[in-house]
Every structure is written in C-alpha cells, then in structure tokens.
Scaffold this active site. Structure first.
Site, PDB file in Angstrom:
ATOM      1  N   SER A  61       0.821  -1.216   0.000  1.00 10.16           N
ATOM      2  CA  SER A  61       0.000   0.000   0.000  1.00 10.16           C
ATOM      3  C   SER A  61       0.848   1.257   0.000  1.00 10.16           C
ATOM      4  CB  SER A  61      -0.909   0.019   1.228  1.00 10.16           C
ATOM      5  OG  SER A  61      -1.619  -1.196   1.320  1.00 10.16           O
TER       6      SER A  61
HETATM    7  N1  SAH Z   1      -0.533  -5.073   4.076  1.00  7.21           N
HETATM    8  C1  SAH Z   1       0.187  -5.394   2.875  1.00  7.21           C
HETATM    9  C2  SAH Z   1      -0.542  -5.043   1.605  1.00  7.21           C
HETATM   10  C3  SAH Z   1      -1.744  -5.855   1.435  1.00  7.21           C
HETATM   11  S1  SAH Z   1      -2.244  -6.200  -0.234  1.00  7.21           S
HETATM   12  C4  SAH Z   1       1.573  -4.773   2.870  1.00  7.21           C
HETATM   13  O1  SAH Z   1       1.904  -4.027   3.794  1.00  7.21           O
HETATM   14  O2  SAH Z   1       2.336  -5.055   1.928  1.00  7.21           O
HETATM   15  C5  SAH Z   1      -3.570  -7.255   0.194  1.00  7.21           C
HETATM   16  C6  SAH Z   1      -3.153  -8.657   0.569  1.00  7.21           C
HETATM   17  O3  SAH Z   1      -4.302  -9.319   1.080  1.00  7.21           O
HETATM   18  C7  SAH Z   1      -2.684  -9.490  -0.621  1.00  7.21           C
HETATM   19  O4  SAH Z   1      -1.425 -10.009  -0.370  1.00  7.21           O
HETATM   20  C8  SAH Z   1      -3.748 -10.584  -0.730  1.00  7.21           C
HETATM   21  O5  SAH Z   1      -3.232 -11.823  -1.184  1.00  7.21           O
HETATM   22  C9  SAH Z   1      -4.235 -10.673   0.698  1.00  7.21           C
HETATM   23  N2  SAH Z   1      -5.561 -11.264   0.887  1.00  7.21           N
HETATM   24  C10 SAH Z   1      -6.681 -11.124   0.142  1.00  7.21           C
HETATM   25  N3  SAH Z   1      -7.694 -11.810   0.674  1.00  7.21           N
HETATM   26  C11 SAH Z   1      -7.214 -12.405   1.810  1.00  7.21           C
HETATM   27  C12 SAH Z   1      -7.763 -13.250   2.821  1.00  7.21           C
HETATM   28  N4  SAH Z   1      -9.037 -13.652   2.796  1.00  7.21           N
HETATM   29  N5  SAH Z   1      -6.977 -13.643   3.824  1.00  7.21           N
HETATM   30  C13 SAH Z   1      -5.664 -13.275   3.892  1.00  7.21           C
HETATM   31  N6  SAH Z   1      -5.085 -12.487   2.966  1.00  7.21           N
HETATM   32  C14 SAH Z   1      -5.843 -12.046   1.948  1.00  7.21           C
END
Ligand code: SAH
Length: 217
Positions: A61
């Site tokens: 992000s």
């Molecule tokens: N917080 C992260 C960015 C998140 S991007 C950082 O600091 O880099 C969103 C992430 O959520 C992705 O990696 C995606 O694979 C994950 N995601 C999506 N649905 C999810 C779920 N149900 N459980 C766990 N992770 C999930």
C-alpha cells in the site's frame, strides 16, 4: 549506513504535511526499511507516496494509507493486533514497532513465505505469520485490541467483530466496488455496541475468502 535514510526522512516529512500527526507512527515509518519489502527493481521508487506491485497481482500500500491506518488502529500501547492481508509484511512491520504482538494472515502461499522470511531476517520477532483465509480471523489468540484489514472488503467479516475486544477498533476498507472502498473504523464499546466512522476513499486489492469477495473475483 543506510543509503535510503534521506529518502525515508523526506517521506516522513511528506506524511506529516499530508496530515499524519502521531509522532510514534512517523517514527516507526522512519525505522522500517521499506526498500526491503519491495522487488529489488522498485527499491529506488519505494519512498514515493505510491502503492507498488509485489507480485501475484498484489500491492504494497501507499505509505500515506499505511500511516493513516496505523494511526487509526494504534489506540494504546502494548496492543495485540490482528492484520488480514500480510502482502509484503510492511504494514505488519510498521505495527510491530508500536505493539506487543502482531498476528498477520496471508492467503497466497508465495507472498506468505516471502513475508515470513523477510520479517524473520529483519528481526521483527513479535510478528506471527499464518497462511490462510483471514476473513475467518485467528480464533485461537482472540480477542484483539485492534484488527486491520488491508484488502478491500465487500462488508465486515462477522468473525472479525467477534474477535475484537471491547474497547477495540477494527479498521477496514469496505464497499460494493472492486476498485475503490471507503476506509471505515468500527469501535466496539464496553456495552457491546458498535460505533462507525468513515475516513474517505481508498483503493485496495480485493479481500477474498469465505467472508470476502468470491475466490474468482
Ligand atoms: N498489508 C500489505 C498489503 C496488502 S495487499 C503490505 O503491507 O504489503 C492485500 C493482501 O491481502 C494481498 O497479499 C492478498 O493476497 C491478501 N488477501 C486477500 N484476501 C485475503 C484473505 N481472505 N486472507 C488473507 N489475505 C488475503
């Protein structure tokens, strides 16, 4: 000597100018080497206030959103925090400096193992990583003082409300669109009632899983 120190100082000043007020949050961003959380060809771009690709169609992000969400979820010291969507592990690292323990769940195996190794190498020993569907939470160690969802949800997954402490907060990008969401904060009051506040628009990749968007979305 950290070659990225100057870049990070500039980023922190920018975040302050953009309205981030909590100095502890800014200090944590000053400490976390964001360039270690992105693919190496993006290291020089990662101190711009932008989201960047981290592989598997996912993103790290934008620093402003990380800072804002950290400010919103960090309501006291020594918190036990649950993050859904580990991604690169950057948000978890920023929270780790401010919390007693951070539990973080990632659904995609490659990102999970990369983030886990990275956090271990960088000695964020108070971050616990789990591979799985974060929409069902992490029941075993619940309840949490704060829960932060870092993917765009169609609605708040019910298990997360249940796993939130009284007096705790849940921060979540939420909405019916797959391309943008409203950044919402839910506070669970002592009597069990829930208060909602909105902090404007944001854009996250979709939260998938049992209480998220359908797996194919
Ligand atoms: N917080 C992260 C960015 C998140 S991007 C950082 O600091 O880099 C969103 C992430 O959520 C992705 O990696 C995606 O694979 C994950 N995601 C999506 N649905 C999810 C779920 N149900 N459980 C766990 N992770 C999930």
């Amino acid at each position: 000597m950290d070659a990225f120190l100057e870049k990070r100082k500039k980023l922190v000043n920018l975040l302050r100018d953009k309205g981030i007020k909590n100095e502890k949050v800014l200090e944590s961003i000053m400490q976390v080497p964001r360039h270690m959380f992105v693919p190496s060809f993006l290291q020089y771009d990662c101190y711009m206030d932008k989201a960047l690709p981290i592989g598997n169609g996912q993103t790290i992000s934008q620093p402003y959103i990380v800072a804002l969400m950290t400010e919103l979820v960090y309501i006291r010291n020594n918190m036990k925090i649950l993050e859904i969507g580990t991604g690169s592990g950057y948000q978890a690292a920023v929270l780790a400096n401010l919390s007693e323990v951070v539990y973080t769940i990632e659904k995609l195996p490659t990102l999970f193992s990369e983030a886990k190794n990275r956090l271990k190498t960088l000695k964020y020993d108070n971050v616990l990583c789990k591979l799985g569907d974060g929409t069902i939470g992490w029941e075993k160690d619940a309840p949490y003082d704060g829960i932060i969802v870092t993917a765009g949800a169609p609605y708040v997954p019910e298990p997360l409300f249940k796993q939130l402490k009284e007096d705790g907060v849940l921060v979540i990008p939420e909405g019916e669109s797959l391309s943008f969401q409203e950044l919402n904060v839910y506070k669970k009051n002592k009597n069990g009632t829930i208060e909602k506040h909105s902090y404007g628009e944001c854009a996250f990749v979709p939260l998938k899983g049992k209480y998220g968007w359908e797996n194919g979305a």
